[in-house]
Motif scaffolding. Structure first.
Motif, PDB file in Angstrom:
ATOM      1  N   THR A  83      41.921 -26.258  34.256  1.00  0.00           N
ATOM      2  CA  THR A  83      42.266 -25.082  33.457  1.00  0.00           C
ATOM      3  C   THR A  83      43.075 -24.123  34.310  1.00  0.00           C
ATOM      4  O   THR A  83      42.695 -23.839  35.451  1.00  0.00           O
ATOM      5  CB  THR A  83      41.001 -24.379  32.935  1.00  0.00           C
ATOM      6  OG1 THR A  83      40.214 -25.316  32.193  1.00  0.00           O
ATOM      7  CG2 THR A  83      41.363 -23.215  32.041  1.00  0.00           C
ATOM      8  N   VAL A  84      44.163 -23.619  33.757  1.00  0.00           N
ATOM      9  CA  VAL A  84      45.016 -22.678  34.488  1.00  0.00           C
ATOM     10  C   VAL A  84      44.305 -21.337  34.573  1.00  0.00           C
ATOM     11  O   VAL A  84      43.950 -20.738  33.547  1.00  0.00           O
ATOM     12  CB  VAL A  84      46.388 -22.521  33.792  1.00  0.00           C
ATOM     13  CG1 VAL A  84      47.273 -21.555  34.565  1.00  0.00           C
ATOM     14  CG2 VAL A  84      47.075 -23.875  33.662  1.00  0.00           C
ATOM     15  N   THR A  87      48.777 -17.649  37.071  1.00  0.00           N
ATOM     16  CA  THR A  87      50.182 -18.017  36.977  1.00  0.00           C
ATOM     17  C   THR A  87      51.007 -17.006  37.761  1.00  0.00           C
ATOM     18  O   THR A  87      50.831 -15.795  37.602  1.00  0.00           O
ATOM     19  CB  THR A  87      50.665 -18.038  35.509  1.00  0.00           C
ATOM     20  OG1 THR A  87      50.415 -16.758  34.920  1.00  0.00           O
ATOM     21  CG2 THR A  87      49.949 -19.112  34.722  1.00  0.00           C
ATOM     22  N   ILE A 155      45.079 -24.092  39.251  1.00  0.00           N
ATOM     23  CA  ILE A 155      44.219 -24.686  38.234  1.00  0.00           C
ATOM     24  C   ILE A 155      42.831 -24.892  38.820  1.00  0.00           C
ATOM     25  O   ILE A 155      42.658 -25.087  40.019  1.00  0.00           O
ATOM     26  CB  ILE A 155      44.787 -26.030  37.713  1.00  0.00           C
ATOM     27  CG1 ILE A 155      44.866 -27.068  38.823  1.00  0.00           C
ATOM     28  CG2 ILE A 155      46.160 -25.821  37.085  1.00  0.00           C
ATOM     29  CD1 ILE A 155      45.275 -28.441  38.338  1.00  0.00           C
ATOM     30  N   GLN A 156      41.843 -24.823  37.934  1.00  0.00           N
ATOM     31  CA  GLN A 156      40.438 -24.940  38.323  1.00  0.00           C
ATOM     32  C   GLN A 156      39.789 -26.051  37.527  1.00  0.00           C
ATOM     33  O   GLN A 156      40.083 -26.225  36.339  1.00  0.00           O
ATOM     34  CB  GLN A 156      39.721 -23.614  38.058  1.00  0.00           C
ATOM     35  CG  GLN A 156      38.229 -23.616  38.364  1.00  0.00           C
ATOM     36  CD  GLN A 156      37.607 -22.256  38.076  1.00  0.00           C
ATOM     37  OE1 GLN A 156      37.731 -21.321  38.856  1.00  0.00           O
ATOM     38  NE2 GLN A 156      36.954 -22.147  36.948  1.00  0.00           N
ATOM     39  N   SER A 170      39.430 -25.084  42.977  1.00  0.00           N
ATOM     40  CA  SER A 170      40.771 -24.837  42.445  1.00  0.00           C
ATOM     41  C   SER A 170      41.800 -25.339  43.447  1.00  0.00           C
ATOM     42  O   SER A 170      41.505 -25.528  44.636  1.00  0.00           O
ATOM     43  CB  SER A 170      40.983 -23.348  42.160  1.00  0.00           C
ATOM     44  OG  SER A 170      40.806 -22.578  43.335  1.00  0.00           O
ATOM     45  N   CYS A 183      53.232 -23.308  30.894  1.00  0.00           N
ATOM     46  CA  CYS A 183      51.823 -23.079  30.627  1.00  0.00           C
ATOM     47  C   CYS A 183      51.486 -21.644  30.994  1.00  0.00           C
ATOM     48  O   CYS A 183      52.249 -20.967  31.679  1.00  0.00           O
ATOM     49  CB  CYS A 183      50.933 -24.054  31.407  1.00  0.00           C
ATOM     50  SG  CYS A 183      51.086 -23.905  33.205  1.00  0.00           S
ATOM     51  N   ASP A 188      44.477 -25.715  29.109  1.00  0.00           N
ATOM     52  CA  ASP A 188      43.983 -26.950  29.717  1.00  0.00           C
ATOM     53  C   ASP A 188      45.172 -27.856  29.977  1.00  0.00           C
ATOM     54  O   ASP A 188      45.953 -28.143  29.056  1.00  0.00           O
ATOM     55  CB  ASP A 188      42.986 -27.653  28.798  1.00  0.00           C
ATOM     56  CG  ASP A 188      41.587 -27.102  28.940  1.00  0.00           C
ATOM     57  OD1 ASP A 188      41.416 -26.182  29.753  1.00  0.00           O
ATOM     58  OD2 ASP A 188      40.682 -27.566  28.235  1.00  0.00           O
TER      59      ASP A 188
END
Length: 631
Positions: A83-84, A87, A155-156, A170, A183, A188
């Motif tokens: 999951t981002v 950003t 992302i995690q 992450s 994104c 996701d």
């Protein structure tokens, strides 16, 4: 052969594939004169070969979890899902430039090193002359720089697949060219690329370290699969046979109570709370009007109760039952809080997602809801109703999705005073309370009979006595099989994906009559009788129809929605004293429902007079029948 080369030497293999793609462009432009004359068909210098959907026998090697990526994976081609959570800004990266030796005037090209974060120059002049040039000073040629788009995201890994004590890991992902800005926080994604080393940014007094990152070759956004669980055809047939048997026995509400009794089974009774949790997890049908207005289908639930009434038990069980969930507290949230925050990372501002954004498409459980910071209370209004989050921080202006169901739990402020409105007892504002579809108050009143029942239940479960000397007549038959958590999860996901009930005229008239009656009552709370009450009744009726495995919203669904809302009105209720804490499973649920239907319809007829009438005068169960999912 190509697959093995791609996995072992991704940098070399991808360069060969990109060069082949460039040659293919040149040949097409040479052969096709129309493409050569078309401006839009000109040669694309940054065309890349994107690799997606890798399927190999050694899955753990190709698609490791983010937390299991180690130095042995460095230089290999891998695919990770997550999951981002952050950003960064889209930057311009100087990827290549021509340089000239100041001694022999030899020109050569140098490329950027992502590991170092700058263009790496040779230690001496790379000229191929008989007498080697020993020049070590180079000068960049103006106008020869080649720039590329560059962005870093973080992302995690998903917390659902982790153990209880594990911390989600992450990793930084580098996006280039057409992958940038594809994104945003909360999405996701599945990232396929090369694992590489990267030096951390240097700060005064900080340690110089290497960290692993991924140079993305492809990125896929998988938001449509956020809250879905694969349901086998045998399981679907099991659901249909269950409801067909209940309807043939003419005890559909008893079948519903079997499902409700399987929710948080360690807590005795609390029928109203378990029904509310089930309807919250299932939700109504979201709609989009012709003018583009989105009407949410998620049902928000708030539990207000004294300590020791089982609120946190329901909160944690609902988080486990939902395929995608985020569990947090109002006071103990991270720096991102519940919404989103802008943080400075190495001299630039980045957006870090909070609980509501990370729970997009799932469930967001918030304990100590009254402890939410004042900065988040102003923005949570939009996140709960419009299901978007408008951000304008540190020059970053964007809109994030918060299509999440909010399950809040809080204690009353001091001793709960039934004569005061809910906003006074909870210190929550009226506009925020109106966004909750169901608000249940659990008051721990001193009831000797209830205390005796609860004590016997806790002691029996503590000693694991299968045949207790006491058995509640109001609870479902203990010999009936209970649904497991896995089966409940599949049932909820199945009805949400395959059943979209339609409102019948009879259900519409009941909901409309109850809403008009609530608006006319002067003693009702103004925060709970807004136009949102009508939308809440529709969502609850649709959710109950889904729970009963039907394609139509019938009379029983509308009446049950009204009864749940009446339970929210802990004072001045049409049905008398409805303490949700003392609500238990009735031995004859169909007969209990008919009594509630009579009382609800009688109150609506008395309150509205001749304005309210139903075609069906006699009480009925609304023609409950099993849904034909395949129609």
């Amino acid at each position: 052969m190509i697959g093995t080369m791609l996995l072992e030497e991704p940098k070399k293999t991808l360069k060969l594939l990109d060069d082949g793609l460039a040659e293919a462009q040149d040949k097409v432009l040479q052969v096709d004169s129309r493409a050569r004359d078309n401006v839009q068909s000109c040669r694309k210098p940054w065309a890349r070969v994107r690799v997606q959907g890798i399927h190999f026998p050694d899955v753990e090697r190709i698609a490791p979890a983010i937390g299991s990526i180690r130095s042995i994976h460095c230089g290999r081609f891998s695919s990770v899902a997550g999951t981002v959570i952050r950003t960064g800004l889209v930057k311009m990266l100087e990827s290549q430039q021509l340089f000239q030796c100041t001694k022999c005037k030899h020109k050569f090209s140098a490329e950027v090193s992502l590991e170092m974060g700058k263009i790496s120059l040779p230690t001496k002049c790379p000229s191929d002359r008989p007498n080697p040039c020993k020049g070590i000073s180079f000068k960049g040629i103006e106008g020869t720089q080649i720039h590329r788009d560059y962005q870093e995201i973080k992302i995690q890994e998903r917390s659902q697949g982790l153990s209880v004590s594990a911390v989600p890991r992450s990793i930084v992902v580098i996006l280039e060219d057409d992958l940038v800005d594809t994104c945003k926080a909360g999405d996701d994604v599945i990232v396929t690329g090369t694992v590489m080393r990267q030096w951390r940014r240097m700060f005064p007094g900080a340690r110089c370290d290497l960290e692993l990152s991924i140079l993305a070759n492809s990125l896929q956004v998988k938001n449509e699969h956020k809250s879905k669980v694969e349901v086998e055809s045998d399981t679907v047939k099991l659901f249909q046979d269950f409801w067909r048997a209940q309807c043939e026995a003419k005890r559909p509400l008893a079948g519903r109570n079997t499902i409700l009794a399987s929710i948080c089974p360690q807590v005795y009774g609390l029928f109203s709370v378990k029904l509310a949790v089930a309807l919250m997890l299932i939700g109504g049908v979201p709609r989009t009007a012709s003018n583009g207005t989105h009407i949410r289908g998620e049902v928000h639930l708030l539990l207000v109760g004294d300590p020791g009434t089982g609120k946190s038990q329901f909160l944690k069980y609902a988080a486990k039952l939902s395929p995608r969930s985020v569990l947090t507290t109002g006071m103990g949230s991270t720096a991102a809080g519940l919404t989103v925050t802008a943080q400075r990372d190495g001299g630039e501002w980045v957006l870090e997602a909070g609980a509501l954004v990370l729970g997009d498409g799932g469930l967001c459980c918030i304990d100590e809801f009254d402890g939410i910071r004042e900065a988040d209370r102003a923005t949570i209004h939009e996140a709960m109703e419009q299901q978007t989050l408008s951000v304008a921080k540190a020059g970053l202006v964007t809109t994030l999705n918060t299509r999440t169901t909010v399950f809040g739990v809080t204690n009353p402020k001091g001793n709960y005073d039934p004569s005061e409105p809910l906003s006074v007892n909870t210190s929550l504002s009226g506009p925020l309370l109106s966004r909750f579809d169901i608000v249940l108050v659990l008051l721990d009143t001193k009831n000797p009979q209830w205390d005796n029942v609860i004590s016997d239940h806790i002691l029996s479960s503590h000693h694991d006595l299968s045949g207790s000397k006491w058995k509640s007549s109001g609870s479902p038959d203990e010999s009936s099989p209970k649904w497991t958590m896995e089966l409940l999860q599949k049932y909820i996901c199945h009805v949400k994906a395959s059943i979209f009930p339609v409102m019948t005229e009879e259900a519409e008239r009941i909901i409309m009559g109850y809403y008009q009656l609530s608006r006319r009552e002067e003693c009702r709370s103004a925060a709970r009788t807004t136009i949102r009450l009508l939308e809440s009744l529709i969502r609850l009726a649709e959710a109950h129809a889904r729970l009963m495995y039907r394609h139509e919203v019938l009379r029983v669904d509308a009446v049950t929605a009204c009864v749940l809302v009446e339970a929210s009105m802990n004072t001045n209720s049409f049905l008398g004293d409805l303490n949700a804490l003392h609500s238990s499973f009735h031995a004859a649920p169909d007969a209990e429902y008919l009594q509630q239907e009579q009382r609800i319809l009688r109150q609506i007829e008395i309150g509205l007079g001749g304005e309210f009438s139903l075609y069906t005068q006699a009480p009925t169960l609304g023609g409950i029948r099993v849904a034909d999912v395949g129609r």
